[in-house]
Write a protein that holds these residues in place. Structure first.
Motif, PDB file in Angstrom:
ATOM      1  N   GLN A  19       0.838  -1.190   0.000  1.00 53.64           N
ATOM      2  CA  GLN A  19       0.000   0.000   0.000  1.00 53.64           C
ATOM      3  C   GLN A  19       0.881   1.251   0.000  1.00 53.64           C
ATOM      4  OE1 GLN A  19      -3.522  -0.564   2.803  1.00 53.64           O
ATOM      5  NE2 GLN A  19      -2.017  -1.852   3.807  1.00 53.64           N
ATOM      6  N   PHE A  20       0.547   2.196  -0.862  1.00 52.57           N
ATOM      7  CA  PHE A  20       1.284   3.456  -0.917  1.00 52.57           C
ATOM      8  C   PHE A  20       0.588   4.456   0.008  1.00 52.57           C
ATOM      9  CE2 PHE A  20       2.829   7.437  -2.855  1.00 52.57           C
ATOM     10  CZ  PHE A  20       4.191   7.168  -2.864  1.00 52.57           C
ATOM     11  N   GLN A  21       0.998   4.449   1.260  1.00 53.00           N
ATOM     12  CA  GLN A  21       0.291   5.193   2.302  1.00 53.00           C
ATOM     13  C   GLN A  21       0.223   6.704   2.078  1.00 53.00           C
ATOM     14  OE1 GLN A  21       1.097   4.205   6.384  1.00 53.00           O
ATOM     15  NE2 GLN A  21       1.445   2.051   5.923  1.00 53.00           N
ATOM     16  N   PRO A  22       1.236   7.347   1.509  1.00 55.19           N
ATOM     17  CA  PRO A  22       1.159   8.808   1.370  1.00 55.19           C
ATOM     18  C   PRO A  22      -0.039   9.310   0.568  1.00 55.19           C
ATOM     19  CG  PRO A  22       3.422   8.074   1.065  1.00 55.19           C
ATOM     20  CD  PRO A  22       2.571   6.843   1.122  1.00 55.19           C
ATOM     21  N   LEU A  23      -0.682   8.435  -0.205  1.00 57.97           N
ATOM     22  CA  LEU A  23      -1.817   8.881  -1.019  1.00 57.97           C
ATOM     23  C   LEU A  23      -3.149   8.316  -0.523  1.00 57.97           C
ATOM     24  CD1 LEU A  23      -0.353   8.779  -4.649  1.00 57.97           C
ATOM     25  CD2 LEU A  23      -0.521  10.710  -3.063  1.00 57.97           C
ATOM     26  N   PHE A  24      -3.192   7.817   0.694  1.00 57.73           N
ATOM     27  CA  PHE A  24      -4.449   7.335   1.260  1.00 57.73           C
ATOM     28  C   PHE A  24      -5.511   8.433   1.257  1.00 57.73           C
ATOM     29  CE2 PHE A  24      -2.819   3.641   4.138  1.00 57.73           C
ATOM     30  CZ  PHE A  24      -2.695   2.848   3.012  1.00 57.73           C
ATOM     31  N   TYR A  25      -5.094   9.657   1.569  1.00 57.11           N
ATOM     32  CA  TYR A  25      -6.060  10.746   1.674  1.00 57.11           C
ATOM     33  C   TYR A  25      -6.736  11.033   0.335  1.00 57.11           C
ATOM     34  CZ  TYR A  25      -3.095  14.167  -0.697  1.00 57.11           C
ATOM     35  OH  TYR A  25      -2.377  14.853  -1.645  1.00 57.11           O
ATOM     36  N   GLN A  26      -6.036  10.773  -0.782  1.00 57.77           N
ATOM     37  CA  GLN A  26      -6.639  11.008  -2.085  1.00 57.77           C
ATOM     38  C   GLN A  26      -7.692   9.955  -2.416  1.00 57.77           C
ATOM     39  OE1 GLN A  26      -4.297  12.154  -5.406  1.00 57.77           O
ATOM     40  NE2 GLN A  26      -2.964  13.504  -4.223  1.00 57.77           N
ATOM     41  N   VAL A  27      -7.483   8.729  -1.957  1.00 60.55           N
ATOM     42  CA  VAL A  27      -8.518   7.700  -2.100  1.00 60.55           C
ATOM     43  C   VAL A  27      -9.719   8.068  -1.240  1.00 60.55           C
ATOM     44  CG1 VAL A  27      -9.094   5.276  -1.678  1.00 60.55           C
ATOM     45  CG2 VAL A  27      -6.879   5.881  -2.653  1.00 60.55           C
ATOM     46  N   ALA A  28      -9.461   8.550  -0.030  1.00 60.54           N
ATOM     47  CA  ALA A  28     -10.536   8.898   0.897  1.00 60.54           C
ATOM     48  C   ALA A  28     -11.424  10.014   0.367  1.00 60.54           C
ATOM     49  CB  ALA A  28      -9.954   9.302   2.252  1.00 60.54           C
ATOM     50  N   THR A  29     -10.867  10.918  -0.426  1.00 60.20           N
ATOM     51  CA  THR A  29     -11.635  12.055  -0.939  1.00 60.20           C
ATOM     52  C   THR A  29     -11.987  11.905  -2.419  1.00 60.20           C
ATOM     53  OG1 THR A  29      -9.553  13.253  -1.320  1.00 60.20           O
ATOM     54  CG2 THR A  29     -10.697  13.662   0.755  1.00 60.20           C
ATOM     55  N   VAL A  77      -2.963  17.506   7.520  1.00 61.40           N
ATOM     56  CA  VAL A  77      -2.931  18.700   6.675  1.00 61.40           C
ATOM     57  C   VAL A  77      -3.372  18.365   5.253  1.00 61.40           C
ATOM     58  CG1 VAL A  77      -1.322  20.277   5.528  1.00 61.40           C
ATOM     59  CG2 VAL A  77      -1.237  19.990   8.016  1.00 61.40           C
ATOM     60  N   GLU A  78      -2.859  17.268   4.710  1.00 62.04           N
ATOM     61  CA  GLU A  78      -3.201  16.888   3.342  1.00 62.04           C
ATOM     62  C   GLU A  78      -4.665  16.483   3.237  1.00 62.04           C
ATOM     63  OE1 GLU A  78       1.328  15.508   2.095  1.00 62.04           O
ATOM     64  OE2 GLU A  78      -0.174  13.988   2.553  1.00 62.04           O
ATOM     65  N   MET A  79      -5.181  15.810   4.267  1.00 59.97           N
ATOM     66  CA  MET A  79      -6.589  15.440   4.269  1.00 59.97           C
ATOM     67  C   MET A  79      -7.469  16.682   4.321  1.00 59.97           C
ATOM     68  SD  MET A  79      -8.549  12.796   4.148  1.00 59.97           S
ATOM     69  CE  MET A  79     -10.327  12.592   4.238  1.00 59.97           C
ATOM     70  N   ALA A  80      -7.115  17.648   5.163  1.00 61.51           N
ATOM     71  CA  ALA A  80      -7.900  18.874   5.283  1.00 61.51           C
ATOM     72  C   ALA A  80      -7.913  19.642   3.969  1.00 61.51           C
ATOM     73  CB  ALA A  80      -7.333  19.743   6.405  1.00 61.51           C
ATOM     74  N   GLY A  81      -6.759  19.738   3.311  1.00 63.56           N
ATOM     75  CA  GLY A  81      -6.689  20.439   2.035  1.00 63.56           C
ATOM     76  C   GLY A  81      -7.527  19.767   0.959  1.00 63.56           C
ATOM     77  N   ALA A  82      -7.480  18.427   0.913  1.00 66.55           N
ATOM     78  CA  ALA A  82      -8.253  17.690  -0.093  1.00 66.55           C
ATOM     79  C   ALA A  82      -9.752  17.831   0.150  1.00 66.55           C
ATOM     80  CB  ALA A  82      -7.848  16.216  -0.083  1.00 66.55           C
ATOM     81  N   LEU A  83     -10.163  17.774   1.403  1.00 64.76           N
ATOM     82  CA  LEU A  83     -11.584  17.950   1.726  1.00 64.76           C
ATOM     83  C   LEU A  83     -12.055  19.357   1.376  1.00 64.76           C
ATOM     84  CD1 LEU A  83     -12.208  16.152   5.151  1.00 64.76           C
ATOM     85  CD2 LEU A  83     -13.350  15.696   2.970  1.00 64.76           C
ATOM     86  N   ALA A  84     -11.200  20.343   1.639  1.00 66.96           N
ATOM     87  CA  ALA A  84     -11.557  21.725   1.336  1.00 66.96           C
ATOM     88  C   ALA A  84     -11.760  21.919  -0.162  1.00 66.96           C
ATOM     89  CB  ALA A  84     -10.481  22.669   1.861  1.00 66.96           C
TER      90      ALA A  84
END
Length: 471
Positions: free
Chosen positions: A64-74, A193-200
């Motif tokens: 799993q490429f963890q640094p991009l989990f937030y992009q899958v989530a959003t 921070v990355e999750m917050a930016g992607a959600l925004a």
């Protein structure tokens, strides 16, 4: 026990079975690696086609490429873009075998690994298990929030978000709608921070198109950090720039604030604030996952294994630890190394040399971590970078972040898919398919999480919407 297995990577017509775990017969030293994260893969890569037998054990059959989990989530990427099957990865590795299993215990006295599928013996054991989300003993928060340490967590966040947005369009109760469309992220490190930016950006560019029933102002995003700055591991300049980027995206950043409870409807903080929200994403900390059989005196803060400079676990002759689980404690690194991908990769590569030297009775150099810099992105075309004495942000930092992460992804297909998605998003701000494949049910999630780990009045200055919710 009769065997019906076929030897891997071998012309021999026999194999051995150890309590149901079948492995190719060999006279070479056997190195068992537990965990196929960045550290484990780097180690296996360094040992491929050498005069050792390598057995990788993981509870997933993919990296799993963890640094991009937030992009899958959003909904920025599909999950198959950032996972890569181990067996495909190891094609052409003549001395490497993979076994899908979960390690439950190690027995150092007999050089045995116990898994949920049976036992196997080793000459050298490497623990590269990684970490899990740390809720710091807050059971209520753990029951009602979602971490982001696994691709399944990312999909759960995506489904939870989309389901709640759909429910918000259905309900006529304004208080419930407020709770359904408020998102709280706990932890001001790179993941938070990355999750917050992607959600925004989802709120700004996707919400108006997909949900014309209500304005994008209905979706509030809160980022809670217990310290007085974001990205505490990076420079002050990076922290200040990140805070400004998030404020420009209308993220409400609460510094010097800590969560004390969450019942699934209201987030409570130690200062007395209460935020109405049915979406809480926890990125505030991690803790090591250590199987039974390790003496507690070798476990240090953060549930990490104390190792020497050759990555050997303290007090054990042939057991090593690398990646997030390893704590290399020296005068220069009294708290160990940072738990990031580049540390794990460097330790994996170094340990491969150490093990090969050990097999050949040669001396090895101690591990020395080389900090290549830190990067964090805050939405599209905005990022911060610390490269030695050079600190900068903006478009150049984002471009560097994109190139580094794209090159780090396993497999040409995955690189192409991610790059293609990013190119479309760059020009259109469009996301991947926002479909709910399966319903997210919190009770079912909690049962799975427990199995996985073991085997109303609100302050108006915090919530600019309604002052109470109908729980």
């Amino acid at each position: 026990m009769k065997s019906n297995c076929i030897p891997e990577n071998s012309t021999e017509a026999s194999c051995i079975v150890t309590d149901s775990v079948c492995l190719p017969n060999t006279v070479l030293p056997r190195i068992v690696v537990v965990g196929g994260g960045f550290a484990g893969l780097a180690l296996v890569e360094g040992l491929k086609n050498k005069e050792v037998q390598v057995v990788l054990i993981d509870r997933n059959n993919f990296h799993q490429f963890q640094p991009l989990f937030y992009q899958v989530a959003t909904s920025g990427l599909e999950p198959d873009s950032i996972v890569f099957p181990f067996r495909k990865q190891f094609k052409g590795y003549g001395n490497v075998s993979f076994r899908l299993a979960e390690v439950t215990q190690i027995e150092p006295a007999s050089n045995t690994v116990v898994t949920d599928k049976g036992k196997l013996t080793y000459d050298y054991l490497v623990l590269a298990i990684g970490t899990k989300t740390n809720f710091f003993g807050m059971e209520e928060v753990e029951r009602n929030s979602l971490g982001m340490k696994d691709i399944r967590d990312s999909l759960n966040i995506r489904h939870m978000m989309l389901q709640n947005l759909e429910q918000a369009a259905i309900t006529c109760d304004e208080d419930e709608r407020d709770a359904l469309t408020n998102f709280v992220i706990v932890g001001g490190g790179p993941a938070g921070v990355e999750m917050a930016g992607a959600l925004a950006e989802f709120c700004k560019y996707i919400l108006p198109k997909d949900y014309p029933e209500y304005p994008n102002t209905i979706m509030n995003i809160f980022l809670i950090e217990a310290l007085d700055e974001l990205l505490a591991s990076m420079s002050d300049k990076a922290s200040i720039k990140t805070l400004q980027y998030l404020k420009n995206l209308n993220v409400q950043v609460l510094l010097n604030e800590a969560v004390s409870g969450y019942d699934g409807n209201v987030v409570s903080t130690k200062s007395g604030r209460k935020i109405s929200a049915k979406n809480l994403i926890w990125t505030a900390g991690v803790t090591g996952q250590i199987p039974e059989g390790i003496n507690q005196k070798h476990i240090i803060k953060g549930n990490r294994l104390k190792t020497d400079t050759h990555l050997k676990v303290e007090g054990m002759d042939n057991v090593f630890a690398i990646g997030d689980i390893a704590g290399v404690i020296t005068d220069e690194t009294p708290k160990g190394h940072p738990q990031v991908a580049q540390t794990a990769i460097q330790q994996g590569r170094h340990l491969a040399k150490v093990l090969l030297n050990t097999v050949q009775s040669k001396p090895s150099k101690p591990f020395r971590y080389k900090d290549k810099g830190s990067l964090a992105t805050v939405g599209k075309r905005k990022a911060v970078a610390d490269l030695g004495k050079l600190h900068f942000g903006g478009y150049a930092a984002w471009l560097l972040w994109s190139v580094v992460h794209l090159l780090s992804i396993s497999g040409f297909r995955n690189k192409f898919l991610v790059g293609f998605n990013w190119a479309i998003s760059y020009f259109t701000y469009e996301k991947s398919n926002r479909v709910i494949i399966r319903s997210f049910k919190r009770d079912a999630y909690m049962k799975a999480s427990l199995k996985y780990s073991s085997n109303n009045e609100l302050e108006k200055d915090v919530n600019p919407k309604k002052s109470s919710i109908d729980a």
